[in-house]
Design a protein around this motif. Structure first.
Motif, PDB file in Angstrom:
ATOM      1  N   ARG A 355       0.834  -1.201   0.000  1.00 30.93           N
ATOM      2  CA  ARG A 355       0.000   0.000   0.000  1.00 30.93           C
ATOM      3  C   ARG A 355       0.867   1.250   0.000  1.00 30.93           C
ATOM      4  N   ASP A 356       2.162   1.079  -0.118  1.00 33.69           N
ATOM      5  CA  ASP A 356       3.108   2.190  -0.079  1.00 33.69           C
ATOM      6  C   ASP A 356       3.079   2.929  -1.411  1.00 33.69           C
ATOM      7  N   ILE A 357       2.668   4.173  -1.361  1.00 31.61           N
ATOM      8  CA  ILE A 357       2.512   4.945  -2.600  1.00 31.61           C
ATOM      9  C   ILE A 357       3.846   5.124  -3.309  1.00 31.61           C
ATOM     10  N   ARG A 358       4.960   5.041  -2.551  1.00 32.99           N
ATOM     11  CA  ARG A 358       6.281   5.198  -3.165  1.00 32.99           C
ATOM     12  C   ARG A 358       6.653   4.001  -4.035  1.00 32.99           C
ATOM     13  N   ALA A 359       6.007   2.880  -3.799  1.00 36.12           N
ATOM     14  CA  ALA A 359       6.316   1.669  -4.565  1.00 36.12           C
ATOM     15  C   ALA A 359       5.303   1.417  -5.675  1.00 36.12           C
ATOM     16  N   LEU A 360       4.419   2.373  -5.889  1.00 35.63           N
ATOM     17  CA  LEU A 360       3.366   2.199  -6.905  1.00 35.63           C
ATOM     18  C   LEU A 360       3.422   3.385  -7.867  1.00 35.63           C
ATOM     19  N   SER A 361       3.439   3.105  -9.109  1.00 34.60           N
ATOM     20  CA  SER A 361       3.405   4.197 -10.089  1.00 34.60           C
ATOM     21  C   SER A 361       3.032   3.639 -11.458  1.00 34.60           C
ATOM     22  N   GLY A 362       2.400   4.485 -12.236  1.00 37.06           N
ATOM     23  CA  GLY A 362       2.154   4.200 -13.638  1.00 37.06           C
ATOM     24  C   GLY A 362       1.351   2.952 -13.942  1.00 37.06           C
ATOM     25  N   GLY A 364      -1.910   2.834 -14.408  1.00 37.50           N
ATOM     26  CA  GLY A 364      -3.181   3.171 -15.019  1.00 37.50           C
ATOM     27  C   GLY A 364      -3.482   2.403 -16.294  1.00 37.50           C
ATOM     28  N   ARG A 365      -2.471   2.175 -17.125  1.00 37.31           N
ATOM     29  CA  ARG A 365      -2.692   1.465 -18.386  1.00 37.31           C
ATOM     30  C   ARG A 365      -3.021  -0.004 -18.161  1.00 37.31           C
ATOM     31  N   GLN A 366      -2.491  -0.573 -17.085  1.00 36.49           N
ATOM     32  CA  GLN A 366      -2.738  -1.986 -16.801  1.00 36.49           C
ATOM     33  C   GLN A 366      -4.119  -2.209 -16.178  1.00 36.49           C
ATOM     34  N   VAL A 367      -4.575  -1.220 -15.409  1.00 37.65           N
ATOM     35  CA  VAL A 367      -5.852  -1.383 -14.691  1.00 37.65           C
ATOM     36  C   VAL A 367      -6.745  -0.164 -14.952  1.00 37.65           C
ATOM     37  N   PRO A 368      -7.237  -0.009 -16.159  1.00 38.11           N
ATOM     38  CA  PRO A 368      -8.012   1.201 -16.485  1.00 38.11           C
ATOM     39  C   PRO A 368      -9.290   1.351 -15.664  1.00 38.11           C
ATOM     40  N   LYS A 369      -9.965   0.243 -15.376  1.00 32.65           N
ATOM     41  CA  LYS A 369     -11.194   0.361 -14.585  1.00 32.65           C
ATOM     42  C   LYS A 369     -10.889   0.768 -13.148  1.00 32.65           C
ATOM     43  N   LEU A 370      -9.864   0.173 -12.575  1.00 33.01           N
ATOM     44  CA  LEU A 370      -9.447   0.539 -11.219  1.00 33.01           C
ATOM     45  C   LEU A 370      -8.984   1.992 -11.178  1.00 33.01           C
ATOM     46  N   ALA A 371      -8.236   2.412 -12.190  1.00 31.84           N
ATOM     47  CA  ALA A 371      -7.752   3.791 -12.253  1.00 31.84           C
ATOM     48  C   ALA A 371      -8.920   4.774 -12.355  1.00 31.84           C
ATOM     49  N   LEU A 372      -9.893   4.457 -13.202  1.00 37.73           N
ATOM     50  CA  LEU A 372     -11.045   5.340 -13.374  1.00 37.73           C
ATOM     51  C   LEU A 372     -11.850   5.447 -12.082  1.00 37.73           C
ATOM     52  N   VAL A 425      -2.153  11.310  -5.235  1.00 39.39           N
ATOM     53  CA  VAL A 425      -2.379   9.880  -5.428  1.00 39.39           C
ATOM     54  C   VAL A 425      -2.689   9.577  -6.887  1.00 39.39           C
ATOM     55  N   ILE A 426      -3.560  10.381  -7.485  1.00 38.68           N
ATOM     56  CA  ILE A 426      -3.906  10.155  -8.897  1.00 38.68           C
ATOM     57  C   ILE A 426      -2.660  10.238  -9.777  1.00 38.68           C
ATOM     58  N   ALA A 427      -1.845  11.268  -9.542  1.00 38.93           N
ATOM     59  CA  ALA A 427      -0.645  11.444 -10.366  1.00 38.93           C
ATOM     60  C   ALA A 427       0.357  10.323 -10.140  1.00 38.93           C
ATOM     61  N   LYS A 428       0.534   9.903  -8.911  1.00 39.51           N
ATOM     62  CA  LYS A 428       1.534   8.889  -8.610  1.00 39.51           C
ATOM     63  C   LYS A 428       1.134   7.521  -9.153  1.00 39.51           C
ATOM     64  N   LEU A 429      -0.129   7.143  -8.922  1.00 36.70           N
ATOM     65  CA  LEU A 429      -0.547   5.792  -9.279  1.00 36.70           C
ATOM     66  C   LEU A 429      -0.800   5.616 -10.774  1.00 36.70           C
ATOM     67  N   PHE A 430      -1.333   6.619 -11.413  1.00 37.78           N
ATOM     68  CA  PHE A 430      -1.876   6.402 -12.748  1.00 37.78           C
ATOM     69  C   PHE A 430      -1.170   7.171 -13.853  1.00 37.78           C
ATOM     70  N   THR A 431      -0.078   7.843 -13.517  1.00 32.14           N
ATOM     71  CA  THR A 431       0.730   8.478 -14.551  1.00 32.14           C
ATOM     72  C   THR A 431       2.192   8.102 -14.311  1.00 32.14           C
ATOM     73  N   GLY A 432       3.042   8.439 -15.222  1.00 31.99           N
ATOM     74  CA  GLY A 432       4.460   8.164 -15.052  1.00 31.99           C
ATOM     75  C   GLY A 432       4.850   6.772 -15.509  1.00 31.99           C
ATOM     76  N   PRO A 436       8.588  -1.673 -12.462  1.00 28.59           N
ATOM     77  CA  PRO A 436       8.803  -3.022 -13.018  1.00 28.59           C
ATOM     78  C   PRO A 436       8.663  -4.126 -11.970  1.00 28.59           C
ATOM     79  N   ARG A 437       8.671  -3.787 -10.689  1.00 31.48           N
ATOM     80  CA  ARG A 437       8.593  -4.816  -9.653  1.00 31.48           C
ATOM     81  C   ARG A 437       7.247  -5.527  -9.622  1.00 31.48           C
ATOM     82  N   HIS A 438       6.227  -4.889 -10.165  1.00 30.06           N
ATOM     83  CA  HIS A 438       4.883  -5.454 -10.043  1.00 30.06           C
ATOM     84  C   HIS A 438       4.450  -6.267 -11.258  1.00 30.06           C
TER      85      HIS A 438
END
Length: 486
Positions: A355-362, A364-372, A425-432, A436-438
């Motif tokens: 759940r660490d926001i620092r370990a999550l990024s970009g 959005g393309r993999q999970v468009p419904k979750l991102a939306l 949160v929106i910028a960190k998780l769904f952009t950028g 590769p760890r995930h």
């Protein structure tokens, strides 16, 4: 048996049915629990369709002698505010059980406690007797204690104990307040209507002291800063469905109780109005600041709840039609926002193991419904026009301006901070660039989509057509404002 008693009994019957099923039949246990929650939701919808918005007042009332020697009655009823809270409770319960997988540890125990919790919370919103209200209020502690303590995270023991002790301590202060008013009634009656008349006749000094007891007892549950210490740990450690229910519904019990206490002690409420406003602003800004600095997404959502409930308290401090309307609408809007966010964060954690926001990024393309769904919910949390939160915050600000003038500029700090952590949160998780760890991350499946859509959809629906809720709430608020003489 009245309709409200029937709605109260449905989750109890469901809990009993779950207990009778073989432990190995996990999916059947889940479906029975879902069925009981679904029937409760249908019952609440039936209440709404049959509610006479023109008549106002308490409807679907039931009144049976319970302990007549002590003036205790089994008295149930709903006005517009209580009805909306019952609808919120049944919708959130159904979504929480939808979010619970059949392979959860000890499913029989989990679903039983959850259905018992639903009954207790509905009882709080329907009680027309202060002793009955207190009984249901106290009973909510037991199921949530076990839901956190048995199915929670690594620090579940500390979280469940903290939740229990904070709330129990506050309950003692509230009980003393109830007894203090009860003692002034010649025939010793716990009826909310009777105690409202008796409380309004007390001296201003006595009302202030008694209202303080209610503020402590109910403020712990909201929670109001500095009585919020139990909440972040409880939310972080609780299983996702329990976090959803705790934030979306149980926090609203405190605000609902303050409405009832204000009717009973109008001069006490009037004296505390500046204090409520100050505490509301502090909760709003402090909660938002803490949310902004969190790296754990679940902790962020927990502190955002403190901030959003600050808006509710500011609305109560407005003590007029606009402020009270904003408070109730914020209770509803935050209910759907917090439930959706806790659910979506839980889905993300299940996919990635963090759940660490620092370990999550970009992602959005993999999970468009979750991102939306997450983006829309965070925009709703910001109070963006078109969402229920905007309707709530607008009313709160208008009500606060009527009572406190330019002091409402302090609220803007909370609004800006909410936008800051939401957009972060929106910028960190769904952009950028994707982390590769995930690797590949699966999007929302059919069951998860069915859970998220009603929560996000209702935020949009009530933002576009707020009259769906206001038609029930407005007449009751007008009556309350008249009763407290504001």
């Amino acid at each position: 048996m009245g309709l409200l008693s029937f709605i109260l009994l449905l989750p109890l019957i469901g809990a009993a049915a779950v207990l009778l099923l073989p432990s190995a039949q996990k999916e059947l246990i889940r479906r029975v629990a879902l069925g009981a929650a679904g029937l409760s939701l249908l019952g609440a919808l039936y209440l709404a369709f049959g509610f006479d918005t023109a008549a106002g007042g308490m409807q679907y009332t039931e009144n049976l002698a319970w302990v007549p020697e002590m003036g205790m009655t089994y008295a149930l009823g709903v006005d517009g505010i209580a009805l909306v809270m019952v609808l919120l409770t049944t919708i959130i319960t159904f979504c929480c059980l939808m979010a619970t997988k059949a392979d959860i540890k000890s499913p029989k125990g989990f679903f039983t406690w959850f259905l018992l919790l639903e009954t207790a919370v509905i009882g709080v919103f329907c009680a027309m007797d202060w002793f009955l209200f207190f009984m249901f209020w106290e009973f909510t502690l037991i199921p949530m204690f076990f839901l956190i303590g048995v199915w929670g995270g690594a620090r579940r023991d500390s979280a469940s104990l903290s939740f229990f002790l904070y709330t129990l301590t506050g309950s003692v202060a509230m009980l003393l307040g109830i007894v203090a008013v009860y003692a002034t009634v010649a025939d010793h009656n716990f009826s909310m209507a009777v105690l409202a008349e008796a409380g309004a006749g007390l001296s201003t000094e006595m009302q202030i002291v008694i209202f303080l007891g209610f503020l402590i007892g109910l403020g712990v549950k909201m929670p109001i800063v500095p009585m919020h210490g139990w909440l972040p740990l409880a939310h972080v450690e609780a299983p996702v469905p329990a976090s959803m229910f705790l934030s979306a519904v149980m926090l609203k019990m405190g605000a609902y109780g303050l409405f009832r206490a204000g009717v009973m002690l109008p001069e006490g409420l009037a004296w505390f109005v500046p204090i409520l406003f100050a505490l509301g602003v502090i909760s709003l800004i402090y909660g938002a600041l803490q949310a902004l600095r969190q790296t754990d997404l679940k902790a962020m959502v927990a502190y955002s709840s403190v901030s959003h409930m600050g808006f509710v308290l500011i609305g109560l401090a407005g003590a007029g039609i606009a402020g009270f309307t904003g408070a109730v609408m914020q209770m509803v809007a935050h209910g759907f926002v917090s439930a959706a966010l806790f659910f979506l964060v839980g889905v993300l954690y299940e996919r990635t193991g963090t759940r660490d926001i620092r370990a999550l990024s970009g992602i959005g393309r993999q999970v468009p419904k979750l991102a939306l769904a997450t983006s829309l919910t965070l925009l709703a949390a910001m109070g963006l026009p078109g969402f229920a939160g905007f309707v709530a915050e607008f009313h709160v600000i208008v009500g606060a301006f009527e009572g406190f003038g330019l002091a409402v500029l302090l609220i803007s700090a909370g609004v800006l901070l909410t936008a800051a952590y939401s957009l972060r949160v929106i910028a960190k998780l769904f952009t950028g660039r994707p982390d590769p760890r995930h690797g590949a991350i699966g999007d929302l499946n059919a069951s998860e989509t069915a859970t998220a859509v009603p929560l996000v959809g209702l935020l949009l629906l009530l933002g576009i057509i707020p009259g769906l809720a206001l038609i029930y709430v407005s007449p009751t608020i007008a009556e309350i404002v008249t009763m407290i003489g504001r």
